[in-house]
Design a protein around this motif. Structure first.
Motif, PDB file in Angstrom:
ATOM      1  N   CYS A 170     -50.910  71.284  86.504  1.00  0.00           N
ATOM      2  CA  CYS A 170     -49.611  70.956  85.925  1.00  0.00           C
ATOM      3  C   CYS A 170     -49.194  69.560  86.362  1.00  0.00           C
ATOM      4  O   CYS A 170     -49.510  69.127  87.461  1.00  0.00           O
ATOM      5  CB  CYS A 170     -48.552  71.907  86.467  1.00  0.00           C
ATOM      6  SG  CYS A 170     -48.142  73.241  85.391  1.00  0.00           S
ATOM      7  N   MET A 171     -48.436  68.880  85.509  1.00  0.00           N
ATOM      8  CA  MET A 171     -47.782  67.662  85.975  1.00  0.00           C
ATOM      9  C   MET A 171     -46.484  68.006  86.687  1.00  0.00           C
ATOM     10  O   MET A 171     -45.956  67.218  87.435  1.00  0.00           O
ATOM     11  CB  MET A 171     -47.493  66.735  84.803  1.00  0.00           C
ATOM     12  CG  MET A 171     -48.713  66.055  84.270  1.00  0.00           C
ATOM     13  SD  MET A 171     -49.630  65.151  85.535  1.00  0.00           S
ATOM     14  CE  MET A 171     -48.518  63.800  85.869  1.00  0.00           C
ATOM     15  N   ALA A 172     -45.959  69.176  86.415  1.00  0.00           N
ATOM     16  CA  ALA A 172     -44.764  69.639  87.108  1.00  0.00           C
ATOM     17  C   ALA A 172     -45.205  70.453  88.329  1.00  0.00           C
ATOM     18  O   ALA A 172     -46.387  70.678  88.533  1.00  0.00           O
ATOM     19  CB  ALA A 172     -43.940  70.513  86.186  1.00  0.00           C
ATOM     20  N   GLY A 175     -45.903  74.669  87.326  1.00  0.00           N
ATOM     21  CA  GLY A 175     -45.337  75.358  86.172  1.00  0.00           C
ATOM     22  C   GLY A 175     -43.828  75.419  86.128  1.00  0.00           C
ATOM     23  O   GLY A 175     -43.264  75.962  85.182  1.00  0.00           O
ATOM     24  N   CYS A 177     -41.282  73.898  84.936  1.00  0.00           N
ATOM     25  CA  CYS A 177     -41.243  72.805  83.972  1.00  0.00           C
ATOM     26  C   CYS A 177     -40.551  73.292  82.712  1.00  0.00           C
ATOM     27  O   CYS A 177     -40.732  74.430  82.297  1.00  0.00           O
ATOM     28  CB  CYS A 177     -42.680  72.396  83.679  1.00  0.00           C
ATOM     29  SG  CYS A 177     -42.915  71.318  82.295  1.00  0.00           S
ATOM     30  N   SER A 180     -42.300  72.337  77.738  1.00  0.00           N
ATOM     31  CA  SER A 180     -42.766  73.164  76.633  1.00  0.00           C
ATOM     32  C   SER A 180     -41.600  73.895  75.968  1.00  0.00           C
ATOM     33  O   SER A 180     -41.528  74.006  74.747  1.00  0.00           O
ATOM     34  CB  SER A 180     -43.809  74.164  77.147  1.00  0.00           C
ATOM     35  OG  SER A 180     -44.173  75.048  76.135  1.00  0.00           O
ATOM     36  N   ALA A 188     -42.589  77.617  79.915  1.00  0.00           N
ATOM     37  CA  ALA A 188     -43.578  77.783  80.988  1.00  0.00           C
ATOM     38  C   ALA A 188     -43.074  78.775  82.027  1.00  0.00           C
ATOM     39  O   ALA A 188     -43.854  79.488  82.655  1.00  0.00           O
ATOM     40  CB  ALA A 188     -43.856  76.439  81.649  1.00  0.00           C
ATOM     41  N   CYS A 193     -46.375  78.556  78.263  1.00  0.00           N
ATOM     42  CA  CYS A 193     -46.475  77.104  78.162  1.00  0.00           C
ATOM     43  C   CYS A 193     -47.446  76.681  77.060  1.00  0.00           C
ATOM     44  O   CYS A 193     -48.539  77.224  76.932  1.00  0.00           O
ATOM     45  CB  CYS A 193     -46.959  76.542  79.496  1.00  0.00           C
ATOM     46  SG  CYS A 193     -47.212  74.778  79.405  1.00  0.00           S
ATOM     47  N   GLN A 195     -48.549  73.640  76.998  1.00  0.00           N
ATOM     48  CA  GLN A 195     -49.213  72.492  77.623  1.00  0.00           C
ATOM     49  C   GLN A 195     -48.827  71.197  76.920  1.00  0.00           C
ATOM     50  O   GLN A 195     -49.655  70.322  76.641  1.00  0.00           O
ATOM     51  CB  GLN A 195     -50.722  72.699  77.668  1.00  0.00           C
ATOM     52  CG  GLN A 195     -51.079  73.990  78.398  1.00  0.00           C
ATOM     53  CD  GLN A 195     -52.504  74.088  78.859  1.00  0.00           C
ATOM     54  OE1 GLN A 195     -53.403  73.596  78.196  1.00  0.00           O
ATOM     55  NE2 GLN A 195     -52.714  74.717  79.999  1.00  0.00           N
ATOM     56  N   SER A 196     -47.537  71.082  76.659  1.00  0.00           N
ATOM     57  CA  SER A 196     -47.023  69.903  75.948  1.00  0.00           C
ATOM     58  C   SER A 196     -47.248  68.622  76.732  1.00  0.00           C
ATOM     59  O   SER A 196     -47.259  67.533  76.151  1.00  0.00           O
ATOM     60  CB  SER A 196     -45.526  70.046  75.691  1.00  0.00           C
ATOM     61  OG  SER A 196     -45.158  71.380  75.587  1.00  0.00           O
ATOM     62  N   CYS A 197     -47.429  68.726  78.038  1.00  0.00           N
ATOM     63  CA  CYS A 197     -47.668  67.517  78.838  1.00  0.00           C
ATOM     64  C   CYS A 197     -48.971  66.845  78.446  1.00  0.00           C
ATOM     65  O   CYS A 197     -49.178  65.679  78.740  1.00  0.00           O
ATOM     66  CB  CYS A 197     -47.676  67.851  80.330  1.00  0.00           C
ATOM     67  SG  CYS A 197     -48.951  69.032  80.783  1.00  0.00           S
ATOM     68  N   ARG A 198     -49.868  67.592  77.793  1.00  0.00           N
ATOM     69  CA  ARG A 198     -51.164  67.011  77.432  1.00  0.00           C
ATOM     70  C   ARG A 198     -51.175  66.395  76.046  1.00  0.00           C
ATOM     71  O   ARG A 198     -52.210  65.954  75.571  1.00  0.00           O
ATOM     72  CB  ARG A 198     -52.250  68.078  77.522  1.00  0.00           C
ATOM     73  CG  ARG A 198     -52.545  68.406  78.962  1.00  0.00           C
ATOM     74  CD  ARG A 198     -52.636  69.858  79.169  1.00  0.00           C
ATOM     75  NE  ARG A 198     -52.398  70.163  80.568  1.00  0.00           N
ATOM     76  CZ  ARG A 198     -53.173  70.944  81.282  1.00  0.00           C
ATOM     77  NH1 ARG A 198     -54.201  71.503  80.739  1.00  0.00           N
ATOM     78  NH2 ARG A 198     -52.877  71.167  82.532  1.00  0.00           N
TER      79      ARG A 198
HETATM   80  S1  SF4 Z   1     -46.028  71.493  79.968  1.00  0.00           S
HETATM   81 FE1  SF4 Z   1     -46.960  73.319  80.945  1.00  0.00          FE
HETATM   82  S2  SF4 Z   1     -48.925  72.588  81.842  1.00  0.00           S
HETATM   83 FE2  SF4 Z   1     -47.623  70.778  81.408  1.00  0.00          FE
HETATM   84  S3  SF4 Z   1     -46.509  70.358  83.318  1.00  0.00           S
HETATM   85 FE3  SF4 Z   1     -45.182  71.690  82.053  1.00  0.00          FE
HETATM   86  S4  SF4 Z   1     -45.675  73.795  82.732  1.00  0.00           S
HETATM   87 FE4  SF4 Z   1     -47.343  72.472  83.454  1.00  0.00          FE
END
Ligand code: SF4
Length: 404
Positions: A170-172, A175, A177, A180, A188, A193, A195-198
């Protein structure tokens, strides 16, 4: 050397069987309605009961995740599910919420409690606190480095420590976060989630158009929020030396192919480590295997990090070279052939590999026939086909092919 536990994710009964076949010591599963994963990665108690029986028959433990942050409305369900899980003999419950811990201790006081990584345990005093609440094992925060893990293990040796060694980051903070939920209305914090960070982002500051923020990492996008995947197979000796007793793989939402490959590869690595601890080297073949699952580039994450950052790079996009072509449903020793339940698509002449627990064997698909013996040029998802194979293949073995 103490033999570490290899703990593999299982999003459903098939993945649980796959994990057991390829060398898991223990599996963890979500329980419908009370796990921090979406419903596709959860199992109803009845399915889980069958899985527990199969796993226990092979000496494999099953941990059930009930790690939702419960609202009042969840408590009644928890009061029903906790005794049901005790009755089917799961080996431990993975929990985040103090209220659920309190309920477990009241309803099933002998059921071991593992504290989920969602509880973000980062120091020895926190471990003592949870120990005093009856927690037997802590899944440490992914954000710790190995020096900190070692300090905790030395300070509180009576508590088992579990650490993620492989999988998505996770960037957070583990999880916690809202990205998403904000972007996609899927939270999340409720195990959903996206995985919107990706995803790919552009950054504009409209009030200062003549002073652009230079965040472009390739010609089109920044992947600033997107981490590589964790892979610590090269560092198992240091992890065990730090006092970790369970090596956890991330990914209850991941595919059967992923489960087979990570379980088998880490099984090989752990066996090598236990038998030859002084000569442990990461075999290049293991890394080559781990690069055949869908991944985003590998990093050691925070394990050796002095600065608390995740590892990102412009190249971080999914890399996928292979996919599941099917699983073995039956072996016919008379005609020396396997019956394959096809996944995705298979064409006669495709190069495919069958993953045995200790070996990888190529299969000739040119002689593919259906169950009535008719030769086929192609087969699709859910078709059953026979392929020649002159050695016994366990039921559930995974067959994969290259993605073109
Ligand atoms: S979008 Fe999901 S995978 Fe990405 S940092 Fe947030 S909780 Fe983690």
């Amino acid at each position: 050397m103490n033999r570490p536990e290899l703990l593999i994710p299982a999003g459903n009964l098939e993945k649980m069987q796959t994990a057991v076949l390829y060398g898991a010591d223990a599996v963890y599963v979500g329980v419908t309605g009370l796990s921090l994963r979406a419903s596709l990665a959860e199992m109803p108690v009845a399915d889980l009961a069958a899985g527990v029986n199969e796993a226990h028959a092979k000496g494999v433990k099953v941990y059930a995740a009930v790690n939702t942050f419960a609202r009042n409305a969840d408590l009644q369900k928890a009061r029903q599910i906790i005794p049901a899980l005790a009755a089917i003999h799961v080996d431990a419950l993975i929990v985040s919420d103090p209220g659920i811990i309190r309920l477990i201790r009241a309803l099933e006081p002998h059921l071991p409690i593992h504290l989920s990584t969602q509880a973000n345990t980062t120091n020895a005093e926190a471990v003592r606190f949870w120990r005093d609440q009856g927690v037997k094992r802590i899944v440490l925060s992914r954000e710790l480095n190995l020096e900190e893990v070692g300090e905790i293990a030395a300070a509180v040796p009576e508590v088992e420590l579990e650490l993620f060694v492989h999988g998505a980051m996770c960037m957070a903070y583990s999880g916690r976060c809202y990205l998403s939920a904000y972007r996609n209305q899927r939270s999340a914090n409720e195990g959903d989630c996206t995985q919107s960070c990706r995803w790919e982002y552009l950054l504009y500051e409209s009030t200062r158009p003549v002073e652009p923020l230079i965040l472009e990492e390739d010609k089109r996008y920044t992947y600033l929020l997107s981490s590589k995947d964790l892979c610590l197979i090269d560092h198992l000796p240091e992890i065990l030396a730090a006092g970790v007793s369970s090596l956890k793989i991330e990914g209850r939402m991941k595919s059967t192919h992923y489960v087979a490959v990570v379980a088998r590869t880490y099984r090989w690595a752990i066996n090598t480590l236990v038998h030859h601890p002084e000569n442990y080297r990461c075999n290049p073949q293991w890394l080559a295997e781990l690069k055949k699952i869908s991944y985003r580039g590998y990093t050691t994450g925070f394990a050796f990090a002095e600065e608390k950052i995740n590892d990102t790079s412009p190249e971080i996009k999914y890399i996928q070279t292979h996919e599941l072509a099917g699983t073995v449903l039956q072996y016919d020793p008379v005609q020396k052939r396997i019956l394959l339940g096809v996944r995705n698509h298979l064409a006669a002449g495709d190069e495919v590999e069958l993953l045995l627990p200790d070996d990888t064997v190529k299969i000739d698909t040119r002689m593919m026939v259906d169950t009535s013996g008719k030769q086929l040029q192609e087969a699709n998802n859910c078709n059953q086909v026979y392929l020649p194979f002159n050695q016994e293949a366990p039921i559930g073995s995974v067959v994969r092919k290259e993605v073109k």
